[in-house]
Design a protein around this motif. Structure first.
Motif, mmCIF file in Angstrom:
data_model
loop_
_atom_site.group_PDB
_atom_site.id
_atom_site.type_symbol
_atom_site.label_atom_id
_atom_site.label_comp_id
_atom_site.label_asym_id
_atom_site.label_seq_id
_atom_site.Cartn_x
_atom_site.Cartn_y
_atom_site.Cartn_z
ATOM 1 N N ARG A 1 0.762 -1.343 0.093
ATOM 2 C CA ARG A 1 -0.065 0.011 -0.050
ATOM 3 C C ARG A 1 0.854 1.204 -0.169
ATOM 4 O O ARG A 1 0.484 2.179 -0.815
ATOM 5 C CB ARG A 1 -0.801 -0.006 1.329
ATOM 6 C CG ARG A 1 -1.910 1.125 1.180
ATOM 7 C CD ARG A 1 -2.553 0.898 2.556
ATOM 8 N NE ARG A 1 -2.842 -0.052 3.094
ATOM 9 C CZ ARG A 1 -3.497 -0.323 4.306
ATOM 10 N NH1 ARG A 1 -3.621 0.735 5.067
ATOM 11 N NH2 ARG A 1 -3.890 -1.422 4.713
ATOM 12 N N PHE A 2 1.895 1.222 0.641
ATOM 13 C CA PHE A 2 3.162 2.432 0.937
ATOM 14 C C PHE A 2 3.586 2.809 -0.390
ATOM 15 O O PHE A 2 3.714 3.660 -0.902
ATOM 16 C CB PHE A 2 3.768 2.099 1.899
ATOM 17 C CG PHE A 2 4.807 3.400 2.372
ATOM 18 C CD1 PHE A 2 4.526 4.436 2.429
ATOM 19 C CD2 PHE A 2 6.074 2.932 1.767
ATOM 20 C CE1 PHE A 2 5.756 5.309 2.760
ATOM 21 C CE2 PHE A 2 7.169 3.955 1.879
ATOM 22 C CZ PHE A 2 6.994 5.072 2.488
ATOM 23 N N ILE A 3 4.139 1.468 -0.877
ATOM 24 C CA ILE A 3 5.103 1.591 -2.258
ATOM 25 C C ILE A 3 4.328 2.114 -3.410
ATOM 26 O O ILE A 3 4.917 2.801 -4.476
ATOM 27 C CB ILE A 3 5.927 0.420 -2.291
ATOM 28 C CG1 ILE A 3 7.057 0.739 -3.374
ATOM 29 C CG2 ILE A 3 5.125 -0.602 -3.262
ATOM 30 C CD1 ILE A 3 8.244 -0.268 -3.257
ATOM 31 N N ARG A 4 2.936 1.897 -3.368
ATOM 32 C CA ARG A 4 2.145 2.203 -4.507
ATOM 33 C C ARG A 4 1.066 3.492 -4.398
ATOM 34 O O ARG A 4 0.482 3.737 -5.318
ATOM 35 C CB ARG A 4 0.912 1.094 -4.892
ATOM 36 C CG ARG A 4 1.629 -0.454 -5.300
ATOM 37 C CD ARG A 4 0.751 -1.366 -5.187
ATOM 38 N NE ARG A 4 1.357 -2.779 -5.597
ATOM 39 C CZ ARG A 4 1.037 -4.140 -5.396
ATOM 40 N NH1 ARG A 4 -0.269 -4.043 -5.024
ATOM 41 N NH2 ARG A 4 1.501 -5.109 -5.953
ATOM 42 N N ILE A 5 1.684 4.232 -3.642
ATOM 43 C CA ILE A 5 1.207 5.608 -3.384
ATOM 44 C C ILE A 5 1.331 6.238 -4.679
ATOM 45 O O ILE A 5 2.541 6.492 -5.107
ATOM 46 C CB ILE A 5 1.712 6.437 -2.227
ATOM 47 C CG1 ILE A 5 1.155 5.557 -0.838
ATOM 48 C CG2 ILE A 5 1.412 7.822 -2.282
ATOM 49 C CD1 ILE A 5 1.739 6.412 0.618
ATOM 50 N N PRO A 6 0.272 6.946 -5.416
ATOM 51 C CA PRO A 6 0.426 7.290 -6.862
ATOM 52 C C PRO A 6 1.623 8.482 -6.584
ATOM 53 O O PRO A 6 2.298 8.807 -7.891
ATOM 54 C CB PRO A 6 -0.751 7.805 -7.062
ATOM 55 C CG PRO A 6 -1.880 6.968 -6.419
ATOM 56 C CD PRO A 6 -1.164 6.748 -5.064
ATOM 57 N N ALA A 7 1.623 9.241 -5.674
ATOM 58 C CA ALA A 7 2.637 10.492 -5.567
ATOM 59 C C ALA A 7 4.095 10.022 -5.759
ATOM 60 O O ALA A 7 5.010 10.961 -5.813
ATOM 61 C CB ALA A 7 2.377 11.394 -4.548
ATOM 62 N N PHE A 8 4.454 8.789 -5.419
ATOM 63 C CA PHE A 8 5.781 8.455 -4.996
ATOM 64 C C PHE A 8 6.321 7.805 -6.232
ATOM 65 O O PHE A 8 5.622 7.230 -7.332
ATOM 66 C CB PHE A 8 5.756 7.198 -4.114
ATOM 67 C CG PHE A 8 5.414 7.602 -2.540
ATOM 68 C CD1 PHE A 8 5.281 9.149 -2.358
ATOM 69 C CD2 PHE A 8 5.678 6.807 -1.682
ATOM 70 C CE1 PHE A 8 5.168 9.618 -1.096
ATOM 71 C CE2 PHE A 8 5.182 7.196 -0.269
ATOM 72 C CZ PHE A 8 5.044 8.416 -0.160
ATOM 73 N N ARG A 9 7.519 7.972 -6.653
ATOM 74 C CA ARG A 9 8.370 7.476 -7.954
ATOM 75 C C ARG A 9 9.635 6.814 -6.966
ATOM 76 O O ARG A 9 10.382 7.234 -6.311
ATOM 77 C CB ARG A 9 8.834 8.430 -8.463
ATOM 78 C CG ARG A 9 7.888 9.165 -9.354
ATOM 79 C CD ARG A 9 7.159 8.402 -10.369
ATOM 80 N NE ARG A 9 6.054 8.928 -11.159
ATOM 81 C CZ ARG A 9 4.573 9.294 -10.633
ATOM 82 N NH1 ARG A 9 4.425 8.619 -9.287
ATOM 83 N NH2 ARG A 9 3.749 9.753 -11.209
ATOM 84 N N TRP A 10 9.959 5.543 -7.443
ATOM 85 C CA TRP A 10 10.870 4.786 -7.023
ATOM 86 C C TRP A 10 12.063 4.464 -7.970
ATOM 87 O O TRP A 10 11.793 4.114 -9.157
ATOM 88 C CB TRP A 10 10.357 3.354 -6.154
ATOM 89 C CG TRP A 10 9.453 3.765 -5.238
ATOM 90 C CD1 TRP A 10 8.108 3.906 -5.393
ATOM 91 C CD2 TRP A 10 9.783 4.033 -3.700
ATOM 92 N NE1 TRP A 10 7.497 4.222 -4.208
ATOM 93 C CE2 TRP A 10 8.464 4.192 -3.045
ATOM 94 C CE3 TRP A 10 10.822 3.919 -2.980
ATOM 95 C CZ2 TRP A 10 8.309 4.234 -1.833
ATOM 96 C CZ3 TRP A 10 10.771 4.043 -1.651
ATOM 97 C CH2 TRP A 10 9.447 4.573 -1.047
ATOM 98 N N GLN A 11 13.433 4.024 -7.440
ATOM 99 C CA GLN A 11 14.455 3.738 -8.288
ATOM 100 C C GLN A 11 14.923 2.230 -7.853
ATOM 101 O O GLN A 11 15.150 2.213 -6.522
ATOM 102 C CB GLN A 11 15.481 4.744 -8.516
ATOM 103 C CG GLN A 11 16.696 3.943 -9.328
ATOM 104 C CD GLN A 11 17.588 5.374 -9.655
ATOM 105 O OE1 GLN A 11 17.501 6.382 -9.238
ATOM 106 N NE2 GLN A 11 18.954 4.705 -9.972
ATOM 107 N N LYS A 12 14.797 1.203 -8.652
ATOM 108 C CA LYS A 12 15.145 -0.072 -8.211
ATOM 109 C C LYS A 12 16.791 -0.428 -8.338
ATOM 110 O O LYS A 12 17.253 -0.070 -9.219
ATOM 111 C CB LYS A 12 14.428 -1.038 -8.759
ATOM 112 C CG LYS A 12 12.794 -0.864 -8.316
ATOM 113 C CD LYS A 12 12.069 -2.329 -8.526
ATOM 114 C CE LYS A 12 11.898 -2.634 -10.249
ATOM 115 N NZ LYS A 12 11.149 -3.813 -10.231
ATOM 116 N N THR A 13 17.157 -0.963 -7.407
ATOM 117 C CA THR A 13 18.752 -1.538 -7.385
ATOM 118 C C THR A 13 18.512 -3.069 -6.654
ATOM 119 O O THR A 13 18.090 -3.089 -5.604
ATOM 120 C CB THR A 13 19.645 -0.655 -6.719
ATOM 121 O OG1 THR A 13 19.605 0.485 -7.201
ATOM 122 C CG2 THR A 13 21.125 -1.473 -6.995
ATOM 123 N N GLY A 14 19.377 -4.084 -7.434
ATOM 124 C CA GLY A 14 19.395 -5.274 -6.707
ATOM 125 C C GLY A 14 20.930 -5.225 -5.703
ATOM 126 O O GLY A 14 21.643 -4.682 -6.481
#
Length: 288
Positions: free
Chosen positions: A77-90
Motif C-alpha cells: 500500500r505504501f510503495i504504490r502511493i501514486p505520488a511516489f516514484r522509486w528507483q530499483k537496485t538489486g
C-alpha cells in the motif's frame, strides 16, 4: 549515503565522529569544504555517491532510523502511493569476519542495476560503526573494486578472501539479497532525506517480515531536535499505521538476519542464484 570525501586508495585516514561535527586525523573539515593535508587536494561536499569510478573510497556520517512494515500488504500500500516514484537496485551483501575492531561491521556488496543495454554490476567493500554505541548514528567507509583485480591495499581483505573474490566463492559467509527501492519523488522528501525500502529475497522470511524501510537525514549537522525530524517524516509519509521503529533492535539488523540464517546451516544461497533472482525482480514492472 551523502558523499563526504573521496580519498585515494592506498592511503589510510582515520575519521572520528562527534554529534554536530566531524573531526579528522589527517583531514580538517568545515561544513562546506574539506581539505586533505596529505596529499594536497580540496574536495567539496554535496551530492550522492551514485556510480563511482573504480577504486574510489567514500567516508560518510549517517544519521538514520530503520523500520519494519507490519505486513506485506501494508508495504505494498505504501510503495504504490501514486505520488511516489522509486528507483530499483538489486543488492547481494556478504558479511565478513576479517576485522578485529569492536563494533565494526564489514561487508562486501554486489549492486546490480537494469539498463536498456542489460544489467550492470558494481562491487563495494565497506564498514559501518555506531557512534558512541548509538545505532542511529554511524560512520560508513566504502571502496569500489573489481573482483578480477583486487588491490592489496583494499581494507579488511585477507589473502584467503582475495582468492574467494576472484572465484566468486562466498559460501562460507552470511549473506542477504534484496531489492532496494530508493524514493526519488516527491522532491521535497528526497531533498531532506534518503528514504529506501528493502524487499528481502534472502533469507527467506514470512511475507510480513520481508520489507524494511530506512530513513536517513541528509543534513549531516542536524539540530538537537533531529528525533522530531524523523517523527515528522514518518508521519508525513503516512507510515504511522503501516510500520514500526526497529532501530534499537539488534536482532533485526541486516547482519543479524544473515547470521541467523547462516547458523541454521542454510548455506545454499549461491551468487548465481542471487543474481538470477535479482535480475528477474528488476525486469518486473511490479515492485513485489
Amino acid at each position: 549515503s551523502q558523499l563526504i570525501s573521496m580519498i585515494p586508495v592506498g592511503r589510510r585516514y582515520t575519521i572520528t565522529p562527534h554529534f554536530g561535527k566531524l573531526s579528522y586525523n589527517h583531514i580538517t573539515g568545515m561544513r562546506n569544504d574539506i581539505h586533505l593535508r596529505s596529499p594536497s587536494k580540496q574536495i567539496r561536499m554535496g551530492g550522492t555517491i551514485g556510480r563511482w569510478s573504480m577504486g574510489e573510497t567514500s567516508q560518510s556520517f549517517e544519521i538514520e532510523r530503520k523500520y519494519r512494515f507490519l505486513s506485506l500488504e501494508k508495504a505494498r500500500r505504501f510503495i504504490r502511493i501514486p505520488a511516489f516514484r522509486w528507483q530499483k537496485t538489486g543488492i547481494i551483501q556478504w558479511y565478513l569476519d576479517e576485522n578485529d575492531e569492536p563494533g565494526v561491521s564489514v561487508r562486501v556488496r554486489l549492486m546490480i542495476e537494469s539498463t536498456p543495454e542489460g544489467f550492470t554490476e558494481q562491487w563495494v567493500i565497506g564498514s559501518k560503526k555506531p557512534v558512541d554505541g548509538n545505532p542511529e548514528r554511524r560512520v560508513e567507509v566504502e571502496t569500489t573494486f573489481s573482483p578480477e583485480n583486487v588491490s592489496r591495499d583494499l581494507p579488511y581483505i585477507t589473502e584467503a578472501f582475495r582468492k574467494r573474490i576472484a572465484s566468486r566463492d562466498f559460501d562460507p559467509y552470511p549473506v542477504v539479497a534484496k531489492i532496494r527501492h530508493q524514493l526519488v519523488f516527491p522532491a521535497a522528501v528526497a531533498q531532506e532525506s534518503n528514504v529506501v525500502l528493502d524487499y528481502f529475497l534472502y533469507p527467506k522470511k514470512k511475507k510480513g517480515e520481508r520489507v524494511y524501510l530506512e530513513i536517513e537525514l541528509k543534513d549531516r549537522h542536524p539540530s538537537p531536535h533531529h528525533k522530531e525530524q524523523f517523527e515528522s517524516l514518518f508521519q508525513s509519509l503516512g507510515l504511522s499505521s503501516l510500520a514500526r521503529d526497529i532501530t534499537d533492535k539488534k536482532n533485526m539488523t541486516n547482519r543479524s538476519l544473515a547470521e541467523n540464517a547462516f547458523e541454521k546451516s542454510d548455506k545454499e544461497y549461491r551468487i548465481e542464484k542471487g543474481m538470477m533472482e535479482i535480475q528477474q525482480a528488476l525486469r518486473q514492472s511490479e515492485y513485489f
